[in-house]
Scaffold this motif. Structure first.
Motif, short mmCIF file in Angstrom:
data_model
loop_
_atom_site.label_atom_id
_atom_site.label_comp_id
_atom_site.label_asym_id
_atom_site.label_seq_id
_atom_site.Cartn_x
_atom_site.Cartn_y
_atom_site.Cartn_z
N HIS A 29 -38.86 19.48 -6.77
CA HIS A 29 -38.23 19.26 -5.48
C HIS A 29 -39.11 18.41 -4.57
O HIS A 29 -40.34 18.37 -4.72
N ASP A 30 -38.45 17.76 -3.59
CA ASP A 30 -39.22 16.92 -2.68
C ASP A 30 -39.37 17.52 -1.29
O ASP A 30 -39.99 16.93 -0.42
N THR A 31 -38.78 18.68 -1.07
CA THR A 31 -38.84 19.31 0.26
C THR A 31 -39.34 20.75 0.11
O THR A 31 -38.89 21.49 -0.77
N ASN A 57 -40.97 16.98 3.76
CA ASN A 57 -40.24 16.20 2.78
C ASN A 57 -41.15 15.09 2.29
O ASN A 57 -41.63 14.28 3.09
N ASN A 58 -41.39 15.05 0.99
CA ASN A 58 -42.30 14.05 0.42
C ASN A 58 -43.63 14.00 1.17
O ASN A 58 -44.12 12.94 1.54
N LYS A 59 -44.18 15.14 1.42
CA LYS A 59 -45.48 15.32 2.07
C LYS A 59 -45.48 14.96 3.55
O LYS A 59 -46.53 14.93 4.18
N ASP A 62 -49.63 17.40 -2.25
CA ASP A 62 -48.69 16.64 -3.07
C ASP A 62 -47.33 17.30 -2.95
O ASP A 62 -47.20 18.35 -2.32
N LYS A 63 -46.32 16.71 -3.58
CA LYS A 63 -44.96 17.21 -3.39
C LYS A 63 -44.76 18.62 -3.91
O LYS A 63 -43.87 19.32 -3.50
N SER A 79 -38.42 25.80 -1.51
CA SER A 79 -38.30 24.38 -1.81
C SER A 79 -36.85 24.03 -2.06
O SER A 79 -36.02 24.90 -2.37
N GLN A 137 -34.16 20.22 -2.98
CA GLN A 137 -34.11 18.80 -3.29
C GLN A 137 -33.18 18.14 -2.28
O GLN A 137 -31.98 18.43 -2.27
#
Lengths: 111, 114
Positions: B29-31, B50-52, B70-71, B93, B95
């Protein structure tokens, strides 16, 4: 986010259906209706979500009123493992990151 | 396999100390999020990354500082702990872009400040 209203607590007998109501009279056209539940000593987990039509999955069914101002989470056969706090949450389709939990409904399942 | 993990599960410490809680997700996931659940059981979002990058920062004291190396990781560092910080902290988390945007929660870290 628009507010939701749920009963503080409900009781059910094991193996009987449970209908958990949620009122959301200020729902907007872009709000999805999400349900999560939190089992004792665990983090919340996703149950189901919907927008306008009724939805079914392996965990539950979601019945959404025609005017979308209320919805009902249906557990078809409650088990002891379904005892949890159930949260009804509105989430704006365009603002998916934000999730605001209310007090939820504490479901007790009696054997 | 554990999707969202947190360490430690329990943390007991004295007022004034500095402590960290770690969170890792293996879902790609990115969030990621931090929530606080107080003694009255209300669950409130604290931060979202979100994305760091920080997306949500609710009214949380500056003593709380999230760090995303990191993510897959979002750690929570708390300085100068106070009695009122005692709570269960949940990491989650999701996506972004997923229609359901389902959030997956960790098991929680129970922080007790004495």
């Amino acid at each position: 986010d628009a507010k939701t209203t749920q009963p503080n607590s409900m009781e059910s007998n094991e193996e009987e259906p449970v209908h958990l109501p949620c009122n959301h009279s200020t729902i907007s056209g872009t709000d999805y209706i999400h349900w999560y539940r939190q089992l004792p000593s665990q983090g919340p987990e996703y149950v189901i979500h919907g927008l306008t039509s009724n939805v079914n999955n392996r965990m539950a069914s979601l019945a959404i009123a025609e005017d979308r101002k209320s919805s009902t989470l249906i557990l078809h056969r409650a088990t002891l493992r379904d005892a949890a706090v159930y949260y009804c949450i509105l989430r704006d389709r365009g603002n998916n990151n934000d999730m605001r939990f209310g007090a939820g409904t504490r479901l007790t399942v009696k054997p | 396999d554990t999707a969202v993990s947190q360490t430690p599960k329990y943390l007991v410490t004295q007022m004034g100390n500095d402590k960290s809680i770690k969170c890792e997700q293996n879902l790609g996931h990115d969030t990621m999020y931090w929530y606080k659940q107080d003694s009255k059981k209300f669950l409130k979002i604290m931060f979202s990354y979100n994305n760091k990058e920080l997306i949500i920062n609710e009214t949380v004291p500056n003593r709380f500082s999230p760090k995303s190396p990191d993510k897959a990781h979002l750690n929570l560092h708390i300085n100068s702990l106070e009695l009122g910080d005692s709570a269960v902290y949940f990491c989650a988390s999701s996506q972004a872009g997923d229609e359901t945007d389902t959030q997956y929660f960790g098991p929680g870290t129970r922080l007790t400040v004495l």
